[in-house]
Design a protein around this motif. Sequence first.
Motif, mmCIF file in Angstrom:
data_model
loop_
_atom_site.group_PDB
_atom_site.id
_atom_site.type_symbol
_atom_site.label_atom_id
_atom_site.label_comp_id
_atom_site.label_asym_id
_atom_site.label_seq_id
_atom_site.Cartn_x
_atom_site.Cartn_y
_atom_site.Cartn_z
ATOM 1 N N LEU A 1 3.834 17.829 3.188
ATOM 2 C CA LEU A 1 3.584 17.482 1.879
ATOM 3 C C LEU A 1 3.251 16.035 1.972
ATOM 4 N N LEU B 1 -0.300 14.253 1.433
ATOM 5 C CA LEU B 1 -0.561 13.203 0.363
ATOM 6 C C LEU B 1 -1.226 11.964 1.045
ATOM 7 N N PHE C 1 1.661 19.142 -9.066
ATOM 8 C CA PHE C 1 2.242 18.403 -7.750
ATOM 9 C C PHE C 1 3.753 18.400 -7.706
ATOM 10 N N LEU D 1 -2.687 17.393 -6.176
ATOM 11 C CA LEU D 1 -2.493 16.445 -4.853
ATOM 12 C C LEU D 1 -3.659 15.361 -4.836
ATOM 13 N N ALA E 1 -2.662 11.598 -5.251
ATOM 14 C CA ALA E 1 -3.328 10.651 -4.299
ATOM 15 C C ALA E 1 -3.934 9.289 -5.039
#
Length: 147
Positions: A48, A52, A100, A132, A136
């Motif tokens: 993850l 990310l 998320f 995501l 981000a």
Amino acid sequence: MSAFPPRLAHLATRAVVVAKLGPTYAEAHRLDAEESAQRLSTALSGRLLTALLEATWTQMLGKTKRLTEDGLLEKVAATLGDRPQRPGKVAPATPGWSAFLVMVDLEAGTASDAARRVMESDEGRKRAAAGLAEVAGFLATELTRGK
């Protein structure tokens, strides 16, 4: 090979990312900062975090017209400066953030089987990808907001 420069991972370490996302996670789950940090750290100990950082780098490159990749990394370094683990802002609750946060819970081992089944569906995967990307974008802003 990852889709972001190795230096980004040296600057935006797991501890830094946990600090930036921690306040939002804590508020969403009504946890204290320590429990929130522990769960996030567990969740971000594997794939993850890589996903990310890749998405964050893509967001950063899309937001800048003037800076080279090296210039962007210098901006991240300057932003983190003396306080790399300065807590991030609390993000507003959105469907993307919610997806998320469920992914974090799945990685941390705190999500229900029902949540896992939902996230494994086609719709769940779409929401996870959108979440995501949204997180981000938030992280890209947090890492480049400074000097």
